[in-house]
Design a protein around this motif. Structure first.
Motif, short mmCIF file in Angstrom:
data_model
loop_
_atom_site.label_atom_id
_atom_site.label_comp_id
_atom_site.label_asym_id
_atom_site.label_seq_id
_atom_site.Cartn_x
_atom_site.Cartn_y
_atom_site.Cartn_z
N VAL A 276 5.35 -0.56 -4.32
CA VAL A 276 5.42 0.45 -3.25
C VAL A 276 5.38 -0.24 -1.89
N VAL A 277 4.48 -1.19 -1.72
CA VAL A 277 4.39 -1.93 -0.45
C VAL A 277 5.72 -2.60 -0.12
N GLU A 278 6.37 -3.13 -1.14
CA GLU A 278 7.63 -3.85 -0.94
C GLU A 278 8.84 -2.93 -0.85
N GLY A 279 8.61 -1.61 -0.98
CA GLY A 279 9.72 -0.67 -0.94
C GLY A 279 10.58 -0.70 -2.18
N LYS A 280 10.00 -1.10 -3.32
CA LYS A 280 10.76 -1.24 -4.56
C LYS A 280 10.34 -0.26 -5.65
N ALA A 281 9.69 0.85 -5.23
CA ALA A 281 9.29 1.87 -6.18
C ALA A 281 10.09 3.14 -5.89
N PRO A 282 11.13 3.41 -6.64
CA PRO A 282 12.01 4.56 -6.36
C PRO A 282 11.24 5.88 -6.26
N GLY A 283 11.44 6.57 -5.14
CA GLY A 283 10.83 7.88 -4.96
C GLY A 283 9.37 7.88 -4.54
N ILE A 284 8.75 6.70 -4.41
CA ILE A 284 7.36 6.61 -3.98
C ILE A 284 7.33 5.90 -2.62
N ALA A 285 7.06 6.65 -1.57
CA ALA A 285 7.12 6.09 -0.22
C ALA A 285 5.83 5.41 0.20
N LYS A 286 4.69 5.95 -0.24
CA LYS A 286 3.39 5.44 0.20
C LYS A 286 2.46 5.26 -0.99
N GLN A 287 1.54 4.31 -0.85
CA GLN A 287 0.57 4.08 -1.92
C GLN A 287 -0.30 5.32 -2.17
N ALA A 288 -0.63 6.03 -1.09
CA ALA A 288 -1.46 7.23 -1.24
C ALA A 288 -0.77 8.29 -2.08
N ASP A 289 0.55 8.22 -2.19
CA ASP A 289 1.29 9.20 -3.00
C ASP A 289 1.01 9.04 -4.49
N LEU A 290 0.38 7.93 -4.87
CA LEU A 290 0.07 7.69 -6.28
C LEU A 290 -1.25 8.34 -6.70
N PHE A 291 -2.05 8.76 -5.72
CA PHE A 291 -3.39 9.27 -6.01
C PHE A 291 -3.55 10.68 -5.45
N ARG A 292 -4.38 11.48 -6.10
CA ARG A 292 -4.54 12.85 -5.64
C ARG A 292 -5.84 13.08 -4.89
N ASP A 293 -6.68 12.05 -4.76
CA ASP A 293 -7.91 12.21 -4.00
C ASP A 293 -8.44 10.85 -3.58
N ASP A 294 -9.53 10.87 -2.83
CA ASP A 294 -10.13 9.63 -2.32
C ASP A 294 -10.63 8.75 -3.45
N LEU A 295 -11.20 9.37 -4.48
CA LEU A 295 -11.76 8.59 -5.59
C LEU A 295 -10.69 7.77 -6.28
N GLY A 296 -9.52 8.35 -6.48
CA GLY A 296 -8.44 7.60 -7.12
C GLY A 296 -7.89 8.23 -8.38
N HIS A 297 -8.16 9.53 -8.59
CA HIS A 297 -7.53 10.21 -9.72
C HIS A 297 -6.01 10.17 -9.53
N PRO A 298 -5.27 9.97 -10.61
CA PRO A 298 -3.84 9.70 -10.47
C PRO A 298 -2.98 10.93 -10.26
N GLN A 299 -1.95 10.75 -9.45
CA GLN A 299 -0.85 11.69 -9.40
C GLN A 299 0.03 11.44 -10.64
N PRO A 300 0.99 12.33 -10.93
CA PRO A 300 1.76 12.21 -12.18
C PRO A 300 2.40 10.85 -12.43
N ALA A 301 2.97 10.22 -11.40
CA ALA A 301 3.63 8.93 -11.64
C ALA A 301 2.65 7.89 -12.16
N LEU A 302 1.45 7.89 -11.60
CA LEU A 302 0.44 6.93 -12.05
C LEU A 302 -0.06 7.29 -13.44
N SER A 303 -0.21 8.58 -13.71
CA SER A 303 -0.61 9.01 -15.06
C SER A 303 0.40 8.56 -16.10
N VAL A 304 1.68 8.67 -15.77
CA VAL A 304 2.73 8.24 -16.69
C VAL A 304 2.65 6.73 -16.94
#
Length: 363
Positions: A276-304
């Motif tokens: 994601v940092v390198e801009g090489k993760a299709p459809g994921i613009a920001k690292q925060a987009d991988l998580f749904r809260d401060d603790l770090g529970h995953p958004q769907p892409a990370l769960s997959v």
């Protein structure tokens, strides 16, 4: 010296909630609540400063806790749950499995950083042409495996199914405090009834990016660089993974076989964030987009991604080529993202010797 546990409990409870030591991606020199608590603990327990350098590290605090079982017992009592959430065997076995060659009977015993695999694995497995056999699931939020073991027998589905010999693969997700005696207990119980049982222990990613100061927010993950991510990951390995590896090695030696393996999902999560940092993760613009809260529970892409790691470890095969899961089908560039998640998962498990997955096992 009279033991007053509450300050060290405050420190170790924070550890249990957030996994690793702080300030990896924070500005240098920033002081936070955990540092103040460590300083107070040092004043109360000067003998906890093992290297006598005048500063109490988290590792020293943990070792001091381990050296005083009475403190550890108090900590355990503070983290008891009201009871697990369970799913009966067969609940996630769908009709499609009936016409497929049967896979192993899988029981998922987890906290919230892993429980989603129980519902994602069935369709993923069936898409690979394998009949998914759901042996059940048991979930306690923020739990050590020992907390699952301590659930009374009448409410303990994991113990019940293991005693019946109904599990071929047991997946576990320990928390921060290691060794986690529950891993040993479940493994030995399961092997009594099924000598071919495999136990897969998840090595998770650090909650709050290892920041224990209390003021961490999900958006701060966007500030992490490849360098700081690797520093955080190296610290995770040093402070936590090595302890888990030592426990698993000792357990396998005790049972006389390699029955227990580690699923390195933390490695995979770090690798995805680097992309994601390198801009090489299709459809994921920001690292925060991988998580749904401060603790770090995953958004769907990370769960997959995490579930692909478990798929690879359970079935000893590369997930490459499996169709886009429902959870991410609506994301931009879903097919490209799915291929990347499969690649990262396979690389993570095959590069990590204790996963038990060999490159030769590629489908």
């Amino acid at each position: 010296m009279r033991i007053r546990p509450f300050t060290l409990l405050a420190v170790t409870t924070a550890l249990g909630a957030t996994w690793l030591i702080a300030q990896v991606t924070s500005p240098e020199g920033k002081k936070g609540g955990i540092e103040a608590r460590l300083a107070m603990a040092l004043k109360l327990y000067p003998d906890s400063d093992a290297d006598k350098n005048g500063t109490l590290s988290i590792d020293e605090a943990m070792k001091y806790l381990e050296a005083h079982p009475e403190l550890k017992a108090v900590l355990a009592s503070k983290t008891k749950s009201n009871g697990p959430s369970t799913g009966k065997p067969g609940e996630n076995t769908t009709p499609a499995s009936a016409g497929l060659p049967s896979g192993p009977r899988v029981f998922v015993c987890a906290h919230s950083f892993m429980i989603f695999t129980a519902t994602m694995l069935p369709k993923m497995t069936e898409a690979a042409g394998i009949g998914y056999q759901d042996a059940g699931r048991q979930m306690i939020g923020g739990s050590r495996t020992q907390q699952h073991w301590d659930v009374p027998d009448e409410k303990n589905l994991a113990k019940k199914v293991l005693r019946e010999g109904g599990v071929d693969v047991l997946t576990l997700s320990p928390h921060m405090l290691l060794p986690d005696e529950g891993i040993d207990s479940f493994t030995k119980l399961g092997l009594e009834k099924n000598p071919n049982l495999r136990v897969l222990v998840q090595a998770s990613w650090p909650a709050r990016d290892g920041n224990l100061t209390g003021d961490f927010h999900n958006a701060q993950r966007n500030d992490a660089t490849v360098e700081s991510l690797r520093k955080l990951h190296a610290m995770q390995r040093e402070q936590w993974n090595t302890k888990l590896e030592a426990q698993v090695n000792a357990l396998n030696a005790a049972v006389g076989k390699e029955a227990v393996h580690i699923v390195p999902v933390g490695d995979a999560v770090c690798a995805l964030r680097e992309r994601v940092v390198e801009g090489k993760a299709p459809g994921i613009a920001k690292q925060a987009d991988l998580f749904r809260d401060d603790l770090g529970h995953p958004q769907p892409a990370l769960s997959v991604l995490v579930t692909y790691c478990h798929f690879a470890a359970i079935h000893q095969r590369n997930p490459a080529g499996l169709p886009v899961p429902e959870a991410i089908k609506d994301k931009p560039q879903a097919a490209e993202l799915n291929a990347l998640l499969q690649q990262i998962a396979w690389e993570a498990v095959t590069k990590y010797p204790m996963s038990g997955v060999k490159v030769a096992a590629t489908h």
